[in-house]
Structures are given as structure tokens and as C-alpha cells.
Design an enzyme around this catalytic site. Sequence first.
Site, PDB file in Angstrom:
ATOM      1  N   ASN A   9     -17.535 -22.316 -49.664  1.00 36.86           N
ATOM      2  CA  ASN A   9     -17.170 -22.660 -51.038  1.00 36.86           C
ATOM      3  C   ASN A   9     -15.650 -22.802 -51.085  1.00 36.86           C
ATOM      4  O   ASN A   9     -14.942 -21.806 -51.054  1.00 36.86           O
ATOM      5  CB  ASN A   9     -17.668 -21.542 -51.968  1.00 36.86           C
ATOM      6  CG  ASN A   9     -17.199 -21.722 -53.396  1.00 36.86           C
ATOM      7  OD1 ASN A   9     -16.680 -22.776 -53.762  1.00 36.86           O
ATOM      8  ND2 ASN A   9     -17.378 -20.688 -54.202  1.00 36.86           N
ATOM      9  N   TRP A  10     -15.203 -24.045 -51.154  1.00 38.52           N
ATOM     10  CA  TRP A  10     -13.755 -24.289 -51.087  1.00 38.52           C
ATOM     11  C   TRP A  10     -13.058 -24.060 -52.425  1.00 38.52           C
ATOM     12  O   TRP A  10     -11.844 -24.184 -52.513  1.00 38.52           O
ATOM     13  CB  TRP A  10     -13.477 -25.720 -50.579  1.00 38.52           C
ATOM     14  CG  TRP A  10     -13.910 -25.966 -49.160  1.00 38.52           C
ATOM     15  CD1 TRP A  10     -14.476 -25.059 -48.297  1.00 38.52           C
ATOM     16  CD2 TRP A  10     -13.821 -27.192 -48.424  1.00 38.52           C
ATOM     17  NE1 TRP A  10     -14.737 -25.647 -47.083  1.00 38.52           N
ATOM     18  CE2 TRP A  10     -14.338 -26.964 -47.137  1.00 38.52           C
ATOM     19  CE3 TRP A  10     -13.357 -28.469 -48.740  1.00 38.52           C
ATOM     20  CZ2 TRP A  10     -14.406 -27.953 -46.161  1.00 38.52           C
ATOM     21  CZ3 TRP A  10     -13.421 -29.472 -47.762  1.00 38.52           C
ATOM     22  CH2 TRP A  10     -13.939 -29.206 -46.495  1.00 38.52           C
ATOM     23  N   LYS A  11     -13.848 -23.803 -53.461  1.00 31.12           N
ATOM     24  CA  LYS A  11     -13.282 -23.534 -54.800  1.00 31.12           C
ATOM     25  C   LYS A  11     -12.269 -24.615 -55.186  1.00 31.12           C
ATOM     26  O   LYS A  11     -12.452 -25.776 -54.832  1.00 31.12           O
ATOM     27  CB  LYS A  11     -12.699 -22.120 -54.838  1.00 31.12           C
ATOM     28  CG  LYS A  11     -13.722 -21.074 -54.395  1.00 31.12           C
ATOM     29  CD  LYS A  11     -13.326 -19.653 -54.671  1.00 31.12           C
ATOM     30  CE  LYS A  11     -14.420 -18.735 -54.150  1.00 31.12           C
ATOM     31  NZ  LYS A  11     -14.211 -17.326 -54.468  1.00 31.12           N
ATOM     32  N   HIS A  95     -22.046 -19.587 -59.985  1.00 25.78           N
ATOM     33  CA  HIS A  95     -21.075 -18.736 -59.281  1.00 25.78           C
ATOM     34  C   HIS A  95     -20.420 -17.786 -60.283  1.00 25.78           C
ATOM     35  O   HIS A  95     -20.193 -18.151 -61.436  1.00 25.78           O
ATOM     36  CB  HIS A  95     -20.017 -19.613 -58.592  1.00 25.78           C
ATOM     37  CG  HIS A  95     -19.124 -18.825 -57.691  1.00 25.78           C
ATOM     38  ND1 HIS A  95     -18.059 -18.104 -58.167  1.00 25.78           N
ATOM     39  CD2 HIS A  95     -19.163 -18.602 -56.357  1.00 25.78           C
ATOM     40  CE1 HIS A  95     -17.472 -17.480 -57.154  1.00 25.78           C
ATOM     41  NE2 HIS A  95     -18.134 -17.773 -56.043  1.00 25.78           N
ATOM     42  N   GLU A  97     -17.491 -16.919 -60.776  1.00 26.37           N
ATOM     43  CA  GLU A  97     -16.273 -17.430 -61.428  1.00 26.37           C
ATOM     44  C   GLU A  97     -16.631 -18.356 -62.591  1.00 26.37           C
ATOM     45  O   GLU A  97     -15.925 -18.402 -63.590  1.00 26.37           O
ATOM     46  CB  GLU A  97     -15.386 -18.137 -60.385  1.00 26.37           C
ATOM     47  CG  GLU A  97     -14.690 -17.122 -59.489  1.00 26.37           C
ATOM     48  CD  GLU A  97     -14.430 -17.600 -58.075  1.00 26.37           C
ATOM     49  OE1 GLU A  97     -14.444 -18.814 -57.818  1.00 26.37           O
ATOM     50  OE2 GLU A  97     -14.209 -16.720 -57.206  1.00 26.37           O
ATOM     51  N   GLU A 167     -23.899 -12.231 -54.561  1.00 24.86           N
ATOM     52  CA  GLU A 167     -22.458 -12.065 -54.418  1.00 24.86           C
ATOM     53  C   GLU A 167     -21.968 -10.986 -55.377  1.00 24.86           C
ATOM     54  O   GLU A 167     -21.725 -11.266 -56.560  1.00 24.86           O
ATOM     55  CB  GLU A 167     -21.736 -13.372 -54.744  1.00 24.86           C
ATOM     56  CG  GLU A 167     -22.096 -14.517 -53.838  1.00 24.86           C
ATOM     57  CD  GLU A 167     -20.997 -15.570 -53.822  1.00 24.86           C
ATOM     58  OE1 GLU A 167     -20.409 -15.771 -52.746  1.00 24.86           O
ATOM     59  OE2 GLU A 167     -20.705 -16.156 -54.878  1.00 24.86           O
ATOM     60  N   GLY A 173     -13.316 -12.296 -52.935  1.00 22.59           N
ATOM     61  CA  GLY A 173     -11.876 -12.503 -52.849  1.00 22.59           C
ATOM     62  C   GLY A 173     -11.057 -11.226 -52.824  1.00 22.59           C
ATOM     63  O   GLY A 173      -9.843 -11.249 -52.967  1.00 22.59           O
ATOM     64  N   SER A 213     -16.183 -11.788 -49.451  1.00 22.41           N
ATOM     65  CA  SER A 213     -15.314 -11.386 -48.339  1.00 22.41           C
ATOM     66  C   SER A 213     -16.013 -11.401 -46.979  1.00 22.41           C
ATOM     67  O   SER A 213     -15.768 -10.534 -46.141  1.00 22.41           O
ATOM     68  CB  SER A 213     -14.685 -10.017 -48.614  1.00 22.41           C
ATOM     69  OG  SER A 213     -13.884 -10.070 -49.786  1.00 22.41           O
ATOM     70  N   GLY A 234     -15.999 -17.873 -49.170  1.00 19.40           N
ATOM     71  CA  GLY A 234     -14.895 -18.465 -49.918  1.00 19.40           C
ATOM     72  C   GLY A 234     -13.661 -18.591 -49.041  1.00 19.40           C
ATOM     73  O   GLY A 234     -13.516 -19.541 -48.260  1.00 19.40           O
ATOM     74  N   GLY A 235     -12.782 -17.619 -49.132  1.00 14.20           N
ATOM     75  CA  GLY A 235     -11.484 -17.660 -48.448  1.00 14.20           C
ATOM     76  C   GLY A 235     -11.552 -18.062 -46.984  1.00 14.20           C
ATOM     77  O   GLY A 235     -10.779 -18.921 -46.528  1.00 14.20           O
TER      78      GLY A 235
HETATM   79  P1  PGA Z   1     -14.739 -14.873 -50.737  1.00 17.33           P
HETATM   80  O1  PGA Z   1     -15.539 -15.748 -51.837  1.00 17.33           O
HETATM   81  O2  PGA Z   1     -15.416 -15.120 -49.418  1.00 17.33           O
HETATM   82  O3  PGA Z   1     -13.330 -15.384 -50.777  1.00 17.33           O
HETATM   83  O4  PGA Z   1     -14.861 -13.446 -51.160  1.00 17.33           O
HETATM   84  C1  PGA Z   1     -16.933 -15.828 -51.818  1.00 17.33           C
HETATM   85  C2  PGA Z   1     -17.408 -16.690 -52.953  1.00 17.33           C
HETATM   86  O5  PGA Z   1     -16.813 -16.652 -54.041  1.00 17.33           O
HETATM   87  O6  PGA Z   1     -18.396 -17.452 -52.813  1.00 17.33           O
END
Ligand code: PGA
Length: 251
Positions: A9-11, A95, A97, A167, A173, A213, A234-235
Site C-alpha cells: 500500500n503505497w498510500k 483502510h 486511514e 490491521e 506506521g 509495521s 505500508g512503509g
Molecule cells: P505500515 O502500514 O506497514 O506502514 O504499518 C500498513 C498499512 O497501513 O496498510
Amino acid sequence: MRTPVIAGNWKLFKTIAESVALINELKPLVANNHGVEIVVAPVFTALSPVCAAIQGSNIRLAAQNCFWEEEGAFTGEVAPKLLKDAGCSHVIIGHSERRQYFGETDLSVNKKTKAAIAARLTAIVCVGETLAERESEQTFSVIEKQVQAGLAGLAVDDFAKVVIAYEPVWAIGTGKTASDAQAQEVHLFIRNLIAGLFNQSIAGAVRILYGGSVKPDNVKGLMAQPDIDGALVGGASLKAESFAAIATFNV
Ligand code: PGA
């Protein structure tokens, strides 16, 4: 029997050029790994160029959100069939967010999930509890409500196009991963929930991803759990080397 899914997930990161460069770096690093469904989710504006860049590779394309209507006067929205048109096979829905910053609810998650499936996209439906909910021992009730409402009214056949992502919000994050046992406990709970809400064979077949994470050094432990079928990253998905290390956890 459940093919693992590793989704990046490149956000809200990366221009078109940066997205294509990442794909070109990633492709050779994961090229031989056919045992895993590898998915990337760039921003909307990069979908089409990334679609061109993944041609002939084992990498598949996801969007990070969609709307539930096919077309109409809905300024700023993108329909599932247009994501399909841009080359997507998957779409991330609900998600945390989006729930936190954009008013996504279990009801909108449900409508979007149904619309995605109708457009023949695989919906990656996200659920997860906040830190406050975990600390007040509401994890299971929160997850139950999100899964039940988010997947309400789905037909048995729809599950071929559903992936669930657990999640925990406190792990996204933050560098704080759920322990293997904490994650497994919730994954098993979700699988049993699906068995009760739908049936045992769907529960046995549905892929449940962990997100929060995930890094090259913790993916193996998570993937060794019996009910963890992949990761939403994500990251660590923003760099070819770390995402490739995660996506090749099995080799
Ligand atoms: P993260 O994000 O790996 O940076 O914790 C995961 C996500 O939001 O899907």
C-alpha cells in the site's frame, strides 16, 4: 491451499516516474516467486502507467479506494469499473486511514465491497481495532462488528473476490507490530466468525492478511502462523529491496 498475498500500500507517496521506477526495480527481485500473489497499490494517477510497467510480470495492481456507484454526478469519485479499466485486479477498501480521516464507515465499506466484486475486482477489506479499543478489551467486539457489517449480504460466490486484512490501528506506521500470537489470535477469530456468518468452506478458503509495521525481519514469523495468509505492507513497500524481501518470504 490458500495462496499467500503480499500487497504493498503505497498510500500518498510517489509520482508517476517514481512509481514506475519502483516497479522496474521490483520486477526482477520477485520474478521467480509464483507461489505468492504480489500486489501493489499506487496513487490513482499512477495506476495506468504502473499497469503498463507490470505487463508480463507476476505483479498485480490495486487501487487504494473506490466509490460504489458506476457513474453519475459524483465529483471526485472513481468507480470500480474504471479501476478495472485502468488495469486493476484488486482494490483496498476501508483502510483505517480512510475510516479515521475520510469518514469511511462499515456501511460505506459494505457498499464499496459489493460494487468492487460486481466489477470483478478483488476487494481487500480492512478491519482493525484502535489502541484504546484493545486496551479496553474491545478488540473482538470491534472486529466482529466490522466484519459482520462490512461483509453483510455477500453471497457465497462473492468470496472468491474477497480478501480480509486485519490491521490493528496501533501497529500501522508505528513500528509496533502485533506479536505473532496476537495477530494469529485475531485471524483465527475472524476465520471462525466467517464460518459462523457464512460457512466452513468459505472460512477455510478466505485469505486473511495481517497489516501493521510488517518488515523483512518479522514477516516470516507472522507467515508461519496457521491463519495468517499474507501481509498488507505500508512503509516497507516503498522500497524495492524491503518489499521484495517480504514478498519472497517463502523462498
Ligand atoms: P505500515 O502500514 O506497514 O506502514 O504499518 C500498513 C498499512 O497501513 O496498510
